[in-house]
Design a protein around this motif. Sequence first.
Motif, short mmCIF file in Angstrom:
data_model
loop_
_atom_site.label_atom_id
_atom_site.label_comp_id
_atom_site.label_asym_id
_atom_site.label_seq_id
_atom_site.Cartn_x
_atom_site.Cartn_y
_atom_site.Cartn_z
N GLY A 81 0.96 -1.32 0.15
CA GLY A 81 -0.15 0.61 -0.21
C GLY A 81 0.45 1.30 -0.22
N ILE A 82 2.22 0.73 0.15
CA ILE A 82 3.19 1.87 0.19
C ILE A 82 3.17 3.11 -1.39
N ALA A 83 2.61 2.57 -2.19
CA ALA A 83 2.27 3.80 -3.48
C ALA A 83 1.29 4.42 -3.44
N ARG A 84 0.62 4.54 -2.99
CA ARG A 84 -0.96 5.06 -2.74
C ARG A 84 0.24 6.86 -1.69
N PRO A 85 0.06 7.72 -2.30
CA PRO A 85 -0.27 8.64 -1.91
C PRO A 85 -0.32 9.34 -0.56
N GLY A 86 -0.23 9.95 0.51
CA GLY A 86 -0.95 9.70 1.48
C GLY A 86 0.21 10.03 2.37
N GLY A 87 -0.33 10.14 3.77
CA GLY A 87 0.22 10.04 4.94
C GLY A 87 0.85 9.10 5.32
N ALA A 88 0.71 8.03 5.40
CA ALA A 88 0.39 7.12 5.43
C ALA A 88 2.23 6.80 5.21
N ARG A 89 2.35 6.77 3.26
CA ARG A 89 3.11 6.63 2.71
C ARG A 89 4.17 7.77 3.09
N THR A 90 4.23 8.86 3.48
CA THR A 90 5.03 9.95 3.86
C THR A 90 6.09 8.71 5.10
N ALA A 91 5.06 8.47 5.98
CA ALA A 91 5.62 7.84 6.97
C ALA A 91 6.44 6.87 6.69
N THR A 92 5.69 5.93 6.59
CA THR A 92 6.03 4.51 5.95
C THR A 92 7.61 4.41 5.57
N LEU A 93 7.32 5.97 4.59
CA LEU A 93 9.05 5.42 3.51
C LEU A 93 9.74 6.35 4.59
N ASN A 94 9.35 7.67 4.56
CA ASN A 94 10.31 8.14 5.42
C ASN A 94 10.78 7.35 7.52
N THR A 95 10.69 6.37 7.57
CA THR A 95 11.07 5.72 8.48
C THR A 95 11.86 4.60 7.85
N LEU A 96 11.67 4.25 6.64
CA LEU A 96 12.05 2.98 6.04
C LEU A 96 13.63 3.53 6.03
N THR A 97 13.64 4.51 5.16
CA THR A 97 14.61 5.42 4.68
C THR A 97 15.94 5.95 6.20
N ALA A 98 15.18 6.03 6.97
CA ALA A 98 16.33 6.44 7.62
C ALA A 98 15.77 5.02 8.73
N LEU A 99 16.05 4.23 8.88
CA LEU A 99 16.14 2.78 9.61
C LEU A 99 17.64 2.27 8.89
N GLY A 100 17.78 2.96 7.35
CA GLY A 100 18.03 2.54 6.12
C GLY A 100 19.99 3.50 6.46
N ARG A 101 19.35 4.83 6.34
CA ARG A 101 20.48 5.26 7.13
C ARG A 101 21.47 4.33 8.68
N LEU A 102 20.78 4.69 9.16
CA LEU A 102 20.42 4.45 10.59
C LEU A 102 21.41 3.13 11.30
N ASP A 103 20.95 2.25 10.44
CA ASP A 103 20.88 0.69 11.40
C ASP A 103 22.05 0.02 9.44
N ALA A 104 22.92 -0.54 9.76
CA ALA A 104 23.80 -1.50 9.14
C ALA A 104 23.70 -2.18 8.86
N GLY A 105 23.10 -3.00 11.14
CA GLY A 105 23.31 -4.60 11.10
C GLY A 105 22.65 -5.60 11.22
#
Length: 375
Positions: free
Chosen positions: A9-33
């Motif tokens: 469901g992440i492909a649909r524009p809206g607040g849930a997409r924004t929140a999910t995608l930004n959380t995942l990209t922030a995890l990608g930057r933070l967590d390499a382990g």
Amino acid sequence: MKIVVDALGIARPGGARTATLNTLTALGRLDAGNHYLVIVEERQPELEGFPNFRQAVVPIRRRMLMRLWAQARLPHLLRQEGADLVHFARALGVFSAPCPSVITIFDVTILALPHFYPPWDVWYWRHVQPRLLRTVDKIIAISYNTRQDLMDRLGVPGEKVTVVYLAPEPRFFPRRDPAALAAIRSRYGLPARFLLYVGLTARKKNLPAALKALHRLRTEAGLSYHLVLTGQPFRTSDDRAALRTLAARLDLEGCIHFTGYLPADDLPLLYSAADLLVYPSLHEGFGLVPLEAMACGTPVVAANCSAIPEATGDAALLVDDPADAGALAEAIRRLLVEPGLAEELRARGLAQAARFSWERTARETLAVYQEVVEE
């Protein structure tokens, strides 16, 4: 850890997409382990730069079919992957996860305002979602208001819910270049002075009150402003036709601008070009849009309800009854005619927005993962 994230469901524009995608990209930057497998309906380029992230594409676009696929196939995939944890990032999970599980709940608006939603969706949240929430190990709520709603409306124990706030993206900051601001106004055919609403056109957003407030400003206060409405229609409660009818009845047809969904680079410019953000929503899980506006130095008039005060703090003018067009108009009028008040709220808004970051969101999400796996 091997972490599987159900982000269907992440492909649909809206607040849930924004929140999910930004959380995942922030995890990608933070967590390499840790190792992440993100399940999506279409590949997300933002996630491709992290070597410990994989994407599994399930090319299903219909929401019901996505959830049927998840119930039928996801448990097998989790066993196949040897997953240590599954995170249902979009509020809907499965009943037979073979590993510890976390679910993010953005809001329970569907129970607070059931008359705005299809009966099937309301039935699901009343009868199926409570059972699902009992099966997960931990719930992430994006505000304390949402946590309280989960406790009050769905009987969830408070100790099962961890609050993790969202944040404005770094691209939201004040844009002062006169040429760039003139260009964004020209691109969308906007006047020099306008009020802005950002978000889906959905009935819960209470946009008729904004139109009625604009009518009062123009006819009673002599303030000839326009109102810009951005965003796509919400799939189950679009009210654009009703808004156009109301605009015609109030003789506002030339003063209301529907931009549709905006490219990412245009939105910070539009925030910065606006005189203020008007956000009379009847129920929000957090209030990310007001925070984005504040991060751009734009004063905010919003509803004093649900989680919006958590997001805005003391940096916005909040209207106790957002359906009261007179009260909404008066709050807007004050910001437009009292430059000292507008400047004060700009400064407070920038400070309030700076309290939130996606790095913090990622750290707190990762702490939830660790807690669940170690239990």
